[in-house]
Design a protein around this motif. Structure first.
Motif, PDB file in Angstrom:
ATOM      1  N   GLY A 143       0.844  -1.184   0.000  1.00  0.00           N
ATOM      2  CA  GLY A 143       0.000   0.000   0.000  1.00  0.00           C
ATOM      3  C   GLY A 143       0.880   1.234   0.000  1.00  0.00           C
ATOM      4  N   ILE A 144       0.273   2.368  -0.181  1.00  0.00           N
ATOM      5  CA  ILE A 144       1.005   3.630  -0.196  1.00  0.00           C
ATOM      6  C   ILE A 144       0.116   4.698   0.430  1.00  0.00           C
ATOM      7  CG2 ILE A 144       0.267   4.206  -2.534  1.00  0.00           C
ATOM      8  CD1 ILE A 144       3.008   5.448  -3.027  1.00  0.00           C
ATOM      9  N   PRO A 145       0.666   5.532   1.299  1.00  0.00           N
ATOM     10  CA  PRO A 145      -0.152   6.575   1.939  1.00  0.00           C
ATOM     11  C   PRO A 145      -0.854   7.454   0.905  1.00  0.00           C
ATOM     12  CG  PRO A 145       2.000   6.430   2.994  1.00  0.00           C
ATOM     13  CD  PRO A 145       2.059   5.560   1.769  1.00  0.00           C
ATOM     14  N   ALA A 146      -2.095   7.799   1.192  1.00  0.00           N
ATOM     15  CA  ALA A 146      -2.899   8.597   0.260  1.00  0.00           C
ATOM     16  C   ALA A 146      -2.635  10.091   0.387  1.00  0.00           C
ATOM     17  CB  ALA A 146      -4.385   8.298   0.476  1.00  0.00           C
ATOM     18  N   ASP A 147      -1.892  10.492   1.416  1.00  0.00           N
ATOM     19  CA  ASP A 147      -1.593  11.920   1.529  1.00  0.00           C
ATOM     20  C   ASP A 147      -0.562  12.317   0.475  1.00  0.00           C
ATOM     21  OD1 ASP A 147       0.352  10.390   2.833  1.00  0.00           O
ATOM     22  OD2 ASP A 147       0.856  11.966   4.242  1.00  0.00           O
ATOM     23  N   GLY A 148      -0.572  13.561   0.088  1.00  0.00           N
ATOM     24  CA  GLY A 148       0.339  14.033  -0.940  1.00  0.00           C
ATOM     25  C   GLY A 148      -0.229  13.930  -2.346  1.00  0.00           C
ATOM     26  N   TYR A 149      -1.459  13.497  -2.462  1.00  0.00           N
ATOM     27  CA  TYR A 149      -2.142  13.411  -3.752  1.00  0.00           C
ATOM     28  C   TYR A 149      -3.228  14.483  -3.808  1.00  0.00           C
ATOM     29  CZ  TYR A 149      -0.183   8.737  -4.643  1.00  0.00           C
ATOM     30  OH  TYR A 149       0.646   7.682  -4.871  1.00  0.00           O
ATOM     31  N   SER A 152     -10.316  13.960  -5.431  1.00  0.00           N
ATOM     32  CA  SER A 152     -11.475  14.144  -4.553  1.00  0.00           C
ATOM     33  C   SER A 152     -12.021  12.830  -4.010  1.00  0.00           C
ATOM     34  CB  SER A 152     -12.591  14.923  -5.268  1.00  0.00           C
ATOM     35  OG  SER A 152     -13.058  14.197  -6.388  1.00  0.00           O
ATOM     36  N   ASP A 153     -11.878  11.721  -4.771  1.00  0.00           N
ATOM     37  CA  ASP A 153     -12.395  10.445  -4.302  1.00  0.00           C
ATOM     38  C   ASP A 153     -11.701   9.307  -5.049  1.00  0.00           C
ATOM     39  OD1 ASP A 153     -13.971   8.772  -2.739  1.00  0.00           O
ATOM     40  OD2 ASP A 153     -15.634   8.759  -4.167  1.00  0.00           O
ATOM     41  N   SER A 154     -11.595   8.173  -4.355  1.00  0.00           N
ATOM     42  CA  SER A 154     -11.032   6.979  -4.983  1.00  0.00           C
ATOM     43  C   SER A 154     -11.472   5.758  -4.190  1.00  0.00           C
ATOM     44  CB  SER A 154      -9.505   7.034  -5.021  1.00  0.00           C
ATOM     45  OG  SER A 154      -8.998   5.832  -5.585  1.00  0.00           O
ATOM     46  N   THR A 155     -12.024   4.781  -4.884  1.00  0.00           N
ATOM     47  CA  THR A 155     -12.381   3.518  -4.229  1.00  0.00           C
ATOM     48  C   THR A 155     -11.135   2.693  -3.924  1.00  0.00           C
ATOM     49  OG1 THR A 155     -12.723   2.440  -6.378  1.00  0.00           O
ATOM     50  CG2 THR A 155     -14.668   3.409  -5.307  1.00  0.00           C
ATOM     51  N   ALA A 156      -9.973   3.118  -4.439  1.00  0.00           N
ATOM     52  CA  ALA A 156      -8.720   2.403  -4.205  1.00  0.00           C
ATOM     53  C   ALA A 156      -8.052   2.819  -2.892  1.00  0.00           C
ATOM     54  CB  ALA A 156      -7.766   2.631  -5.371  1.00  0.00           C
ATOM     55  N   VAL A 157      -8.725   3.652  -2.102  1.00  0.00           N
ATOM     56  CA  VAL A 157      -8.198   4.058  -0.795  1.00  0.00           C
ATOM     57  C   VAL A 157      -8.947   3.306   0.291  1.00  0.00           C
ATOM     58  CG1 VAL A 157      -7.902   5.972   0.839  1.00  0.00           C
ATOM     59  CG2 VAL A 157      -7.498   6.338  -1.604  1.00  0.00           C
ATOM     60  N   GLU A 158      -8.180   2.637   1.153  1.00  0.00           N
ATOM     61  CA  GLU A 158      -8.730   1.935   2.307  1.00  0.00           C
ATOM     62  C   GLU A 158      -7.940   2.356   3.533  1.00  0.00           C
ATOM     63  OE1 GLU A 158      -8.561  -2.272   1.495  1.00  0.00           O
ATOM     64  OE2 GLU A 158     -10.021  -2.129  -0.135  1.00  0.00           O
ATOM     65  N   GLY A 160      -7.006   5.205   4.678  1.00  0.00           N
ATOM     66  CA  GLY A 160      -6.003   6.234   4.453  1.00  0.00           C
ATOM     67  C   GLY A 160      -4.850   5.853   3.552  1.00  0.00           C
ATOM     68  N   GLU A 161      -4.904   4.669   2.960  1.00  0.00           N
ATOM     69  CA  GLU A 161      -3.844   4.234   2.052  1.00  0.00           C
ATOM     70  C   GLU A 161      -4.427   3.738   0.742  1.00  0.00           C
ATOM     71  OE1 GLU A 161       0.035   2.755   4.501  1.00  0.00           O
ATOM     72  OE2 GLU A 161      -1.200   1.232   3.558  1.00  0.00           O
ATOM     73  N   ASP A 181       9.007   3.646  -5.431  1.00  0.00           N
ATOM     74  CA  ASP A 181       9.954   3.196  -4.414  1.00  0.00           C
ATOM     75  C   ASP A 181       9.298   3.028  -3.053  1.00  0.00           C
ATOM     76  OD1 ASP A 181      11.950   3.183  -6.338  1.00  0.00           O
ATOM     77  OD2 ASP A 181      12.731   5.153  -5.771  1.00  0.00           O
ATOM     78  N   THR A 182       8.436   3.960  -2.679  1.00  0.00           N
ATOM     79  CA  THR A 182       7.709   3.866  -1.401  1.00  0.00           C
ATOM     80  C   THR A 182       6.825   2.627  -1.384  1.00  0.00           C
ATOM     81  OG1 THR A 182       7.728   6.262  -1.130  1.00  0.00           O
ATOM     82  CG2 THR A 182       6.053   5.046   0.114  1.00  0.00           C
ATOM     83  N   TRP A 183       6.144   2.388  -2.471  1.00  0.00           N
ATOM     84  CA  TRP A 183       5.264   1.224  -2.591  1.00  0.00           C
ATOM     85  C   TRP A 183       6.063  -0.072  -2.521  1.00  0.00           C
ATOM     86  CZ3 TRP A 183       4.752  -1.555  -7.499  1.00  0.00           C
ATOM     87  CH2 TRP A 183       3.740  -2.528  -7.494  1.00  0.00           C
ATOM     88  N   LEU A 184       7.151  -0.167  -3.264  1.00  0.00           N
ATOM     89  CA  LEU A 184       7.967  -1.385  -3.244  1.00  0.00           C
ATOM     90  C   LEU A 184       8.529  -1.649  -1.847  1.00  0.00           C
ATOM     91  CD1 LEU A 184       9.875  -1.103  -6.638  1.00  0.00           C
ATOM     92  CD2 LEU A 184       8.006  -2.673  -6.073  1.00  0.00           C
TER      93      LEU A 184
END
Length: 191
Positions: A143-149, A152-158, A160-161, A181-184
């Motif tokens: 997973g990857i943190p959702a902050d920094g994006y 407005s909405d995404s079903t791919a966020v659970e 906060g990630e 790199d963060t994701w890997l």
């Protein structure tokens, strides 16, 4: 590899013994499968392959069951189209993947989207892939943190990630490498 050295003296002679121990644990067998209409998702797949030194990278439009079966880790990538839909080639490709016994296999997801033009469905394709594979016995990793994006909405966020690497190479190409790199790093211990 671990090297251990011993020095000992016998009389006037100094002896040096060295033992090398190699790690016998091998990296799991990894495949990257992507669906790409414009080439962006393919380019991201190739960047991931380069970072992991993975040679097996397949376009989902041409995969077969035999190309999926031998792998321990499946890294799956899609772009998001229209109202948050999968890239077209995944319509058939997901069925090929589901025809394989996925029990115990690790699945990592990455998605490409446009957070400005499609802010309300940003990278929803990842969620659709996950939804299709739930119940197959596979383990979702990475997973990857959702902050920094900016979206407005995404079903791919659970919680906060993003459930995988969310890539916006259209509007934020300078962040793509760091996001990969963060994701890997979030699942490197599973490889």
């Amino acid at each position: 590899m671990l090297a251990i050295s011993w020095y000992f003296k016998s009389g006037n002679n100094l002896f040096h013994l060295q033992c090398e121990i190699q790690n016998t644990q091998q990296m799991k067998k990894i495949v990257i499968i992507y669906g790409s209409s414009t080439g962006t998702t393919q380019a991201v797949a190739e960047a991931i392959a380069s970072r992991l030194d993975v040679k097996d990278v397949f376009d989902v439009a041409t995969i077969t069951k035999g190309q999926v079966e031998p792998y321990d880790v499946l890294i799956l990538g899609t772009s998001t189209w229209g109202d948050g839909e999968l890239q077209d080639d995944w319509n058939d490709g997901i069925n090929v993947i589901k025809s394989v016994n996925l029990a115990g296999k690790d699945v990592a997801l990455f998605g490409c989207g446009d957070s400005m033009a499609y802010s309300d469905t940003f990278c929803n394709g990842m969620h659709l892939l996950k939804e299709e594979l739930e119940g197959t016995g596979c383990n979702f990793i990475g997973g990857i943190p959702a902050d920094g994006y900016s979206y407005s909405d995404s079903t791919a966020v659970e919680e906060g990630e993003f459930i995988g690497a969310a890539i916006d190479d259209n509007n934020e190409p300078e962040k793509t490498g760091e996001r990969i790199d963060t994701w890997l790093a979030s699942f490197k211990d599973r490889l």
